[in-house]
Design an enzyme around this catalytic site. Structure first.
Site, short mmCIF file in Angstrom:
data_model
loop_
_atom_site.label_atom_id
_atom_site.label_comp_id
_atom_site.label_asym_id
_atom_site.label_seq_id
_atom_site.Cartn_x
_atom_site.Cartn_y
_atom_site.Cartn_z
N ARG A 45 82.34 108.05 -37.30
CA ARG A 45 82.95 109.37 -37.28
C ARG A 45 81.95 110.27 -36.56
O ARG A 45 81.52 109.95 -35.46
CB ARG A 45 83.30 109.85 -38.70
CG ARG A 45 84.44 110.89 -38.71
CD ARG A 45 84.82 111.35 -40.09
NE ARG A 45 83.80 112.21 -40.69
CZ ARG A 45 83.93 112.84 -41.85
NH1 ARG A 45 85.04 112.68 -42.55
NH2 ARG A 45 82.97 113.60 -42.33
N LYS B 47 86.47 121.44 -50.88
CA LYS B 47 87.73 121.29 -50.13
C LYS B 47 88.79 120.53 -50.91
O LYS B 47 89.99 120.72 -50.67
CB LYS B 47 87.48 120.60 -48.80
CG LYS B 47 87.12 119.12 -48.92
CD LYS B 47 87.08 118.44 -47.56
CE LYS B 47 86.79 116.96 -47.71
NZ LYS B 47 86.81 116.25 -46.43
#
Length: 361
Positions: A134, A36
């Site tokens: 997270r 990414k």
């Protein structure tokens, strides 16, 4: 055309060799390369797919994985979705992704139903939150973890591939032997309770790789997921350069569109800038200011380091970056190119921006 992101494929190959040596040879882990950071750039993807040391190719966007799933599988790599799947993308996940990271049983049930339709067995990695806060099931919720594991094991078209953790990205929690040992202990307990073998116990991202060199990666961690370590050559726990890696495989080039001597302090009452922030200005007197044709829409000014060490970045707006070139030994002129090394934020933005060209070395 400029601005341009120059990708040095030879240096990226060197970085890949360096992280592969640390991860596989020294750490006895499988190697997952995250694509990414360069928005699944085709040249970078080809380099990764064809490298024999890479076991998995991963991204947080299904669209990126879809662009290279065929190439990855052709070269014997599994594709991995790092971000938890959205319910709206389940069909595409099953089509293009071999392993997906999950923490919600409702999503896993949908993956199972779609896998049935497509005639596939889909593998999931159950994420555990060790305190970075997270994604993942909080590690103290052991009853919930085991209830989800048990349901997964009963699904016809889902395979529990393993468990994993993400640290540093949100809460900035550093991976250590003590917190990662919680993950390995949990993996052992799951295997013993259900008489199964977990293929993967993934011990984090580029912030975990430093533990290998210190011989502090817990036994039982058998996978690391590396993006920044591969692309920028450093660990993300302490920002140290990895042995054999380089930080200048990616260079941003931008063109000067104005070069004039002006005051260093704006004149008049200071309000907020285009991004709602009230800026601070240092009084440097009259300085030579260069304006570049790139701005905050295209890059992260705080994540750029000029190769000319006598240049200072003063700030910028959405389309402009302002430099102080007063002390530079180079006699810049309008039309000249200024080059920068990039940090993670700058890399992400420039790789994603449609206004930044890409070039290769």
């Amino acid at each position: 055309m400029y601005p341009k992101l120059i990708i040095d494929l030879k240096k990226l190959t060197d970085n890949l060799e360096a992280v592969a040596n640390i991860t596989k040879e020294e750490g006895a882990c499988s190697l997952m390369i995250v694509t990414k950071g360069l928005c699944a750039d085709p040249q970078m993807v080809k380099l990764v797919a064809e490298h024999k040391a890479v076991d998995f190719m991963a991204d947080s966007r299904v669209k990126n994985i879809a662009s290279y799933a065929g190439l990855a599988r052709k070269n014997g790599k599994k594709t991995v979705l790092l971000r938890l799947p959205m319910h709206s993308e389940i069909e595409e996940v099953i089509k293009h992704v071999d392993v997906s990271f999950n923490s919600e049983i409702s999503t896993i049930r949908l993956l199972n139903e779609e896998a049935k339709k497509q005639g596939k067995i889909h593998q999931v990695l159950l994420m555990i939150d060790l305190g970075d806060l997270r994604e993942g099931i909080f590690y103290k919720e052991e009853k919930l973890i085991f209830s989800i594991v048990e349901e997964i094991l009963g699904l016809s078209n889902i395979e529990l591939y393993g468990i994993g953790v993400n640290l540093t990205c949100y809460g900035a929690i550093i991976p250590k032997n003590d917190n990662l040992s919680i993950l390995t202990a949990l993996a052992e307990k799951i295997e013993k309770t259900y008489s199964i073998h977990l293929n993967m116990v993934s011990g984090g991202n580029s912030s975990s790789i430093y533990l290998v060199g210190k011989d502090e990666l817990p036994k039982g961690i058998n996978n690391l997921r590396l993006g920044e370590a591969f692309l920028l050559g450093n660990d993300t726990a302490y920002g140290t350069r990895l042995p054999g890696a380089t930080g200048d495989a990616l260079i941003l080039e931008a063109q000067i569109i104005e070069l004039q001597e002006k005051p260093s302090l704006p004149i008049g009452e200071v309000g907020v800038d285009a991004f709602g922030q009230k800026p601070y200005y240092e009084d440097r007197g009259i300085i030579k200011r260069a304006i570049l044709a790139i701005g905050k829409q295209d890059t992260d000014l705080d994540s750029m380091t000029p190769l000319d060490k006598k240049i200072d970045i003063l700030g910028g707006s959405s389309d402009h970056t302002i430099l102080d070139v007063t002390n530079s030994d180079i006699e810049y002129k309008v039309g000249d190119i200024v080059s920068f090394e990039l940090g993670y934020g700058g890399m992400l933005k420039t790789a994603t921006s449609p206004y930044v060209e890409k070039g290769y070395k």
